[in-house]
Scaffold this active site. Structure first.
Site, PDB file in Angstrom:
ATOM      1  N   ALA A 320     -14.392  -0.899 -71.463  1.00 43.44           N
ATOM      2  CA  ALA A 320     -13.746   0.152 -70.686  1.00 43.44           C
ATOM      3  C   ALA A 320     -13.862   1.507 -71.393  1.00 43.44           C
ATOM      4  O   ALA A 320     -14.183   2.522 -70.768  1.00 43.44           O
ATOM      5  CB  ALA A 320     -12.277  -0.209 -70.479  1.00 43.44           C
ATOM      6  N   HIS A 444       3.260   1.673 -97.356  1.00 43.86           N
ATOM      7  CA  HIS A 444       3.544   0.317 -97.838  1.00 43.86           C
ATOM      8  C   HIS A 444       4.919  -0.112 -97.337  1.00 43.86           C
ATOM      9  O   HIS A 444       5.852   0.683 -97.414  1.00 43.86           O
ATOM     10  CB  HIS A 444       3.528   0.295 -99.367  1.00 43.86           C
ATOM     11  CG  HIS A 444       3.923  -1.040 -99.925  1.00 43.86           C
ATOM     12  ND1 HIS A 444       3.073  -2.123 -99.903  1.00 43.86           N
ATOM     13  CD2 HIS A 444       5.093  -1.474-100.469  1.00 43.86           C
ATOM     14  CE1 HIS A 444       3.690  -3.163-100.438  1.00 43.86           C
ATOM     15  NE2 HIS A 444       4.912  -2.804-100.788  1.00 43.86           N
TER      16      HIS A 444
HETATM   17  P1  FAD Z   1     -15.621  -1.389 -63.139  1.00 45.79           P
HETATM   18  O1  FAD Z   1     -14.339  -1.365 -63.851  1.00 45.79           O
HETATM   19  O2  FAD Z   1     -16.255  -2.688 -62.855  1.00 45.79           O
HETATM   20  O3  FAD Z   1     -15.373  -0.615 -61.778  1.00 45.79           O
HETATM   21  C1  FAD Z   1     -16.340  -0.507 -60.807  1.00 45.79           C
HETATM   22  C2  FAD Z   1     -15.663  -0.225 -59.484  1.00 45.79           C
HETATM   23  O4  FAD Z   1     -16.656   0.178 -58.552  1.00 45.79           O
HETATM   24  C3  FAD Z   1     -14.987  -1.453 -58.868  1.00 45.79           C
HETATM   25  O5  FAD Z   1     -13.656  -1.133 -58.565  1.00 45.79           O
HETATM   26  C4  FAD Z   1     -15.798  -1.739 -57.620  1.00 45.79           C
HETATM   27  O6  FAD Z   1     -15.014  -2.248 -56.558  1.00 45.79           O
HETATM   28  C5  FAD Z   1     -16.332  -0.373 -57.292  1.00 45.79           C
HETATM   29  N1  FAD Z   1     -17.558  -0.385 -56.490  1.00 45.79           N
HETATM   30  C6  FAD Z   1     -18.700  -1.083 -56.751  1.00 45.79           C
HETATM   31  N2  FAD Z   1     -19.645  -0.804 -55.829  1.00 45.79           N
HETATM   32  C7  FAD Z   1     -19.095   0.092 -54.977  1.00 45.79           C
HETATM   33  C8  FAD Z   1     -19.576   0.773 -53.824  1.00 45.79           C
HETATM   34  N3  FAD Z   1     -20.843   0.633 -53.400  1.00 45.79           N
HETATM   35  N4  FAD Z   1     -18.724   1.590 -53.171  1.00 45.79           N
HETATM   36  C9  FAD Z   1     -17.453   1.773 -53.616  1.00 45.79           C
HETATM   37  N5  FAD Z   1     -16.959   1.179 -54.700  1.00 45.79           N
HETATM   38  C10 FAD Z   1     -17.766   0.359 -55.378  1.00 45.79           C
HETATM   39  N6  FAD Z   1     -13.049  -4.047 -71.711  1.00 45.79           N
HETATM   40  C11 FAD Z   1     -12.370  -3.496 -72.741  1.00 45.79           C
HETATM   41  O7  FAD Z   1     -12.764  -2.440 -73.232  1.00 45.79           O
HETATM   42  N7  FAD Z   1     -11.240  -4.082 -73.221  1.00 45.79           N
HETATM   43  C12 FAD Z   1     -10.750  -5.231 -72.727  1.00 45.79           C
HETATM   44  O8  FAD Z   1      -9.738  -5.731 -73.186  1.00 45.79           O
HETATM   45  C13 FAD Z   1     -11.453  -5.843 -71.657  1.00 45.79           C
HETATM   46  N8  FAD Z   1     -11.009  -6.996 -71.114  1.00 45.79           N
HETATM   47  C14 FAD Z   1     -11.689  -7.553 -70.063  1.00 45.79           C
HETATM   48  C15 FAD Z   1     -11.217  -8.753 -69.547  1.00 45.79           C
HETATM   49  C16 FAD Z   1     -11.881  -9.359 -68.485  1.00 45.79           C
HETATM   50  C17 FAD Z   1     -11.361 -10.660 -67.935  1.00 45.79           C
HETATM   51  C18 FAD Z   1     -13.023  -8.717 -67.921  1.00 45.79           C
HETATM   52  C19 FAD Z   1     -13.732  -9.337 -66.754  1.00 45.79           C
HETATM   53  C20 FAD Z   1     -13.495  -7.520 -68.446  1.00 45.79           C
HETATM   54  C21 FAD Z   1     -12.837  -6.936 -69.522  1.00 45.79           C
HETATM   55  N9  FAD Z   1     -13.289  -5.747 -70.104  1.00 45.79           N
HETATM   56  C22 FAD Z   1     -12.621  -5.202 -71.161  1.00 45.79           C
HETATM   57  C23 FAD Z   1     -14.489  -5.063 -69.606  1.00 45.79           C
HETATM   58  C24 FAD Z   1     -14.094  -3.876 -68.708  1.00 45.79           C
HETATM   59  O9  FAD Z   1     -13.288  -4.347 -67.654  1.00 45.79           O
HETATM   60  C25 FAD Z   1     -15.333  -3.196 -68.169  1.00 45.79           C
HETATM   61  O10 FAD Z   1     -16.190  -2.845 -69.239  1.00 45.79           O
HETATM   62  C26 FAD Z   1     -14.954  -1.928 -67.418  1.00 45.79           C
HETATM   63  O11 FAD Z   1     -14.086  -2.219 -66.346  1.00 45.79           O
HETATM   64  C27 FAD Z   1     -16.200  -1.227 -66.881  1.00 45.79           C
HETATM   65  O12 FAD Z   1     -15.821  -0.089 -66.201  1.00 45.79           O
HETATM   66  P2  FAD Z   1     -16.721   0.556 -65.044  1.00 45.79           P
HETATM   67  O13 FAD Z   1     -16.004   1.789 -64.640  1.00 45.79           O
HETATM   68  O14 FAD Z   1     -18.117   0.660 -65.498  1.00 45.79           O
HETATM   69  O15 FAD Z   1     -16.735  -0.511 -63.864  1.00 45.79           O
END
Ligand code: FAD
Ligand code: NAI
Length: 466
Positions: A320, A444
């Site tokens: 994230a 500490h």
């Molecule tokens: P995403 O968060 O995947 O968001 C993408 C969004 O785009 C989604 O809401 C989707 O619906 C939307 N979307 C897709 N296509 C379209 C479209 N054509 N039109 C409109 N909307 C669309 N990372 C950490 O750093 N720390 C953690 O503790 C951590 N824990 C995790 C635990 C789990 C179980 C999982 C599965 C992942 C975890 N991650 C963690 C990873 C983290 O969730 C991702 O790296 C992060 O969410 C990526 O962000 P993003 O903005 O790239 O995409």
């Protein structure tokens, strides 16, 4: 309405980019196909998993360790519905928080699936099937990722599940098989093992969390076993059968013999794939690599001028905070600023207990690149605060350049490593030497003294409390 910037996807990459763009006075739209904002991270990722990790660790502490502090609890009761409900409320509060931030920053939220139609036009189809169009000078694709599966074992969301279903099970299963001892396998495996599930994890490689520093995988492996998790390392899954009452997983052990594992569910945790379904990439000049990740240049711009991509959908560390940094980077460049991302200084954390955290090079990477390095380690058991807290399992390992003493990597396994890694990130970002950190006063008794001691150990082996 024509926007300066349209962001597709409201995960941590997308929503942070939108906020920063609004701060920089751009007219911004954000488009999200999920019913709530926040993407994978807030809805089915970081936040719900951490809520269950925290709750289940409280349960384990009460069940196994309160007695060591002289605290009796009587008969302990687990109410999974309340635990799961609390997780849902945490998610709800967080996603509402993002909706509030969009409003506060005057960002237009469009609900629906976005498809790129050309250079500037985007079609949005809502859940009701109604279609609208917007135009925007610049576009950021932040569509994230989905769970990957295996060609012979497709996730059915019933018995062969992904992390998304595993976060919302109706009851605590008796037996759970997990394929993949990466971050998700170890974190969600820990949740259920703490609550009494018999957890068996099958991992193709020879260590848990195999991409991290090998010492960390070894330490975490021992700790997962102590929690009662069976780890089948070096096992190649060859079949998953969901037809019977229980799911059956067949894997080939390193010696060549097959083992059969059964569970109420099998959770697939073998990585995630980029999500670009129906995004209209064929209508623009955006290309993907053979694994489906969107290709970008050093400015995170795709081959189509004005269309950028960030976060999980471009690959690299699927984290994230990496997505957030990229969102800010793109927007600040659009505003004429000169931002910079130091990918080497992006930390990673596994929220098991004890936690694992790291930043910079692993020891294996340094060996591979023939870099001359030195190691300083300090065990938690020599730390007063760790003993006081009953948390003496752990180690901090510092890797520094042999000649210049510059810190090249820091790896931690132990209580509160997730928060402690921040100091190491600052050290890497400002190119501190081990000596620099060793000479800084650390309060500490705190866990942070372990980093100072490991830095002392790295500089002429002069740890004070070993
Ligand atoms: P995403 O968060 O995947 O968001 C993408 C969004 O785009 C989604 O809401 C989707 O619906 C939307 N979307 C897709 N296509 C379209 C479209 N054509 N039109 C409109 N909307 C669309 N990372 C950490 O750093 N720390 C953690 O503790 C951590 N824990 C995790 C635990 C789990 C179980 C999982 C599965 C992942 C975890 N991650 C963690 C990873 C983290 O969730 C991702 O790296 C992060 O969410 C990526 O962000 P993003 O903005 O790239 O995409
Ligand atoms: P991962 O990449 O962390 O781990 C996948 C594991 O599955 C690897 O160890 C791999 O060797 C193994 N594997 C692959 N194919 C296999 C097979 N056929 N049989 C057995 N094992 C196999 O992926 P994971 O755990 O699915 O997580 C996905 C992403 O989500 C990660 O990249 C991670 O960055 C992110 N995430 C981050 C978290 C955090 O920051 N704390 C928490 C959870 C997820």
């Amino acid at each position: 309405m024509k926007y300066d910037l349209a962001v597709i996807g409201s995960g941590p990459g997308g929503y942070v980019a939108a906020i920063r763009a609004a701060q920089l006075k751009m007219k911004v739209a954000i488009i999200e196909r999920y019913p709530t904002l926040g993407g994978t991270c807030l809805n089915v990722g970081c936040i719900p998993s951490k809520a269950l990790l925290d709750s289940s660790e409280h349960y384990l502490q009460a069940a196994k360790h309160f007695g060591e502090h002289g605290i009796g609890t009587g008969a302990l009761k687990l109410d999974w519905e309340i635990m799961r409900g609390r997780k849902d409320k945490v998610v709800d509060d967080n996603v509402k928080g993002i909706a509030f931030l969009m409003k506060k920053n005057k960002i237009d939220v469009h609900a629906g699936h976005a498809t790129l139609l050309g250079s500037e036009a985007i079609r949005i189809v809502g859940a009701d099937g109604k279609s609208t169009e917007i135009t925007s000078t610049s576009v950021i694709i932040a569509t994230g990722s989905k769970p990957a599966d295996l060609p012979f074992a497709k996730i059915d969301k019933v018995k062969l599940i992904s992390s998304t279903e595993a976060l919302a099970l109706k009851s605590v299963p008796k037996e759970l098989v997990i394929i993949g001892a990466g971050v998700i396998g170890c974190e969600l495996g820990s949740v259920y093992a703490r609550l009494g599930t018999k957890v068996r994890i099958v991992e193709y490689l020879n260590s848990a969390i195999p991409t991290m520093d090998a010492t960390m995988g070894k330490e975490l492996g021992k700790s997962l076993k102590a929690l009662g998790i069976e780890l089948y390392l070096g096992h190649k899954v060859k079949a998953v059968d969901t037809k019977g009452k229980k799911v059956k997983v067949v894997a080939t052990a390193p010696g060549g013999e097959d083992v059969e594992l059964s569970g109420d569910y099998c959770m697939m945790a073998v990585g995630r794939r980029p999500y670009t379904d129906n995004l209209g990439l064929e209508n623009v000049k955006v290309s993907t690599d053979p694994r489906g990740f969107i290709k970008v240049n050093e400015h995170l711009e795709t081959a189509h001028p004005g269309i950028y991509a960030i976060g999980d959908v471009i690959g690299g560390a699927m984290l994230a905070h990496k997505a957030e940094e990229e969102g800010v980077f793109v927007v600040e460049r659009l505003a004429g600023q000169k931002p910079h991302i130091n990918y080497r200084a992006i930390p990673w954390v596994v929220y098991t207990w004890p936690e694992v955290a790291g930043v910079g090079y692993t020891e294996e990477e340094l060996k591979q690149s023939n870099r001359a390095y030195k190691v300083g380690s300090f065990p938690y058991r020599a730390l007063g605060r760790a003993r006081a807290a009953n948390e003496s399992e752990g180690v901090v390992k510092v890797l520094a350049d042999k000649d210049t003493d510059e810190i090249l990597g820091v790896h931690m396994f132990g209580a509160r490593a997730a928060d402690m890694i921040a100091e190491a990130v600052v050290a890497l970002e400002y190119r501190a030497s081990a000596e620099d950190i060793a000479r800084i006063s650390h309060a500490h008794p705190t866990f942070t003294e372990a980093l100072k001691e490991a830095c002392l150990a790295a500089t002429e082996n002069r740890a004070l409390h070993l």
